[in-house]
Design a protein around this motif. Sequence first.
Motif, mmCIF file in Angstrom:
data_model
loop_
_atom_site.group_PDB
_atom_site.id
_atom_site.type_symbol
_atom_site.label_atom_id
_atom_site.label_comp_id
_atom_site.label_asym_id
_atom_site.label_seq_id
_atom_site.Cartn_x
_atom_site.Cartn_y
_atom_site.Cartn_z
ATOM 1 N N CYS A 101 0.827 -1.208 0.000
ATOM 2 C CA CYS A 101 0.000 0.000 0.000
ATOM 3 C C CYS A 101 0.862 1.259 0.000
ATOM 4 O O CYS A 101 0.433 2.318 -0.475
ATOM 5 N N PRO A 106 -3.148 2.124 -6.549
ATOM 6 C CA PRO A 106 -4.280 1.196 -6.360
ATOM 7 C C PRO A 106 -4.314 0.002 -7.304
ATOM 8 O O PRO A 106 -4.593 -1.120 -6.843
ATOM 9 N N ARG A 109 -1.842 -2.478 -5.929
ATOM 10 C CA ARG A 109 -2.299 -3.063 -4.670
ATOM 11 C C ARG A 109 -3.328 -4.163 -4.923
ATOM 12 O O ARG A 109 -3.327 -5.194 -4.241
ATOM 13 N N LEU A 110 -4.199 -3.922 -5.901
ATOM 14 C CA LEU A 110 -5.207 -4.924 -6.232
ATOM 15 C C LEU A 110 -4.554 -6.196 -6.764
ATOM 16 O O LEU A 110 -4.986 -7.317 -6.441
ATOM 17 N N PHE A 160 -8.738 -7.148 2.349
ATOM 18 C CA PHE A 160 -9.518 -5.958 2.000
ATOM 19 C C PHE A 160 -9.448 -4.907 3.098
ATOM 20 O O PHE A 160 -9.222 -3.713 2.825
ATOM 21 N N LEU A 161 -9.641 -5.331 4.356
ATOM 22 C CA LEU A 161 -9.629 -4.378 5.460
ATOM 23 C C LEU A 161 -8.264 -3.727 5.639
ATOM 24 O O LEU A 161 -8.166 -2.521 5.905
ATOM 25 N N SER A 163 -6.045 -3.280 3.297
ATOM 26 C CA SER A 163 -5.849 -2.359 2.177
ATOM 27 C C SER A 163 -6.586 -1.043 2.417
ATOM 28 O O SER A 163 -6.036 0.043 2.225
ATOM 29 N N ARG A 164 -7.841 -1.129 2.882
ATOM 30 C CA ARG A 164 -8.613 0.080 3.132
ATOM 31 C C ARG A 164 -8.032 0.883 4.294
ATOM 32 O O ARG A 164 -7.989 2.116 4.253
ATOM 33 N N LEU A 165 -7.599 0.185 5.350
ATOM 34 C CA LEU A 165 -7.043 0.872 6.509
ATOM 35 C C LEU A 165 -5.794 1.657 6.127
ATOM 36 O O LEU A 165 -5.669 2.854 6.440
ATOM 37 N N THR A 167 -4.737 2.550 3.146
ATOM 38 C CA THR A 167 -5.047 3.592 2.167
ATOM 39 C C THR A 167 -5.639 4.826 2.853
ATOM 40 O O THR A 167 -5.290 5.969 2.525
ATOM 41 N N THR A 168 -6.530 4.592 3.815
ATOM 42 C CA THR A 168 -7.118 5.715 4.554
ATOM 43 C C THR A 168 -6.057 6.480 5.335
ATOM 44 O O THR A 168 -6.041 7.715 5.365
ATOM 45 N N ASP A 171 -4.047 8.559 2.892
ATOM 46 C CA ASP A 171 -4.802 9.731 2.434
ATOM 47 C C ASP A 171 -4.853 10.806 3.518
ATOM 48 O O ASP A 171 -4.727 12.009 3.232
#
Length: 397
Positions: A101, A106, A109-110, A160-161, A163-165, A167-168, A171
């Motif tokens: 990440c 993105p 990362r995917l 998934f979690l 990656s989102r964590l 990324t957030t 940002d």
Amino acid sequence: MNATLNTQSMPFRFLLYTEWVMLGSCGILAVIEAWQTQRIPVIHVLILLTLLVMGLALPKVKPSLAYFYTALQMGLILLGTTLGYLHILPTLYLIVMIRSCFLLQPPGRLIVAGLSFIFFAVHQVQYLTTIMPLWLPAMGEQRIWMHQIAEFLMFGLSLFLISRLVTTLIDERRTQEKLTQAHHQLRQYSLQIEELAAVQERNRIAREIHDSLGHALTSLNVQLQTGLKLWQRNPEEAHAFLEQAQQLGTIAMQEVRQSVSTLRADEQNETPLQETIATLLQEFRQSRGIPIQSSIHLTTPLSPEMSRILYRLTQEALTNICKHAEATEVRLELKTDPNQVYLAIADNGRGFSYPQITSGYGLQGMKERVAAMNGNFHLQTSPGQGCQITITLPLNN
């Protein structure tokens, strides 16, 4: 070669500590394995140490280097899988996901998440097909596969979690950096505005002193020069000029006090503009003996600021005529309509070449005053043809 040495540490320390905990749990499993088999899993330990060291410095220059870095980590995990260390798979793939990440955009990362899930699924299936015949029939093959599907779902959800964590967090960090940069820029702009305001205030004070005190002193100088010239020939007439000079000296002192008072408190003169202009014209007639034809029609109320500007413009124009024009007649027109103020001052003096001759602080000060009010300044003159200044100021500022 230098680009490969450009690295960055983990931006969020708690994620680095989380990786250490995850790698430490794998190390504990290696210790348990060494105690059970009575041998040290050297390759297992080396893989964990290598992954630990790689987490201390992340490449940040070329995308190709980031992909190589990620592929190397996954290659080490696959090597551990080939050698039979299957219990390290889920934890280490999550570590690779965290690091990717920070390294990849993105789409990359995917790809890492998809490959991690596929490799995990393939190895788990291979593991199950290897040990399934060794299990007791009573356990039920269907229950085993259902349990494994649940693990697949949990692992996919974890990817998934994470990656989102991350990324957030990235940002938010970037937003904070932008806000910090914007705050720094705002401070710079604030300092520039303060400096510009100080320069404008100094220019305003300079115009005030020049237009007010300069006008009085110019007239005073003219009266004294005339009185000195007449003193020997006609003392009585010279005495009249000296009395006028004394009055102008008193006016100059009043202008000084008014300027100081204006600096202390920006109070507007409440005297109507018609009266102040009339007084100014009367003083000009008495000091120069030049007749002035005036026409003043103010049908629209003017603000104190507008009145002050018009007074200063008129004062400066008369001062310039007194200094340079050698005129014998002056005309002044001041009027308003619902939208603007119109001021015109003309003389029949010697004129000058315009715009070739534009020096002089008085003319510059007049232009600055008009520009500050979003007005129009027009000067028409030529040698021997006199001079006319026309000014229009909008009333809707």
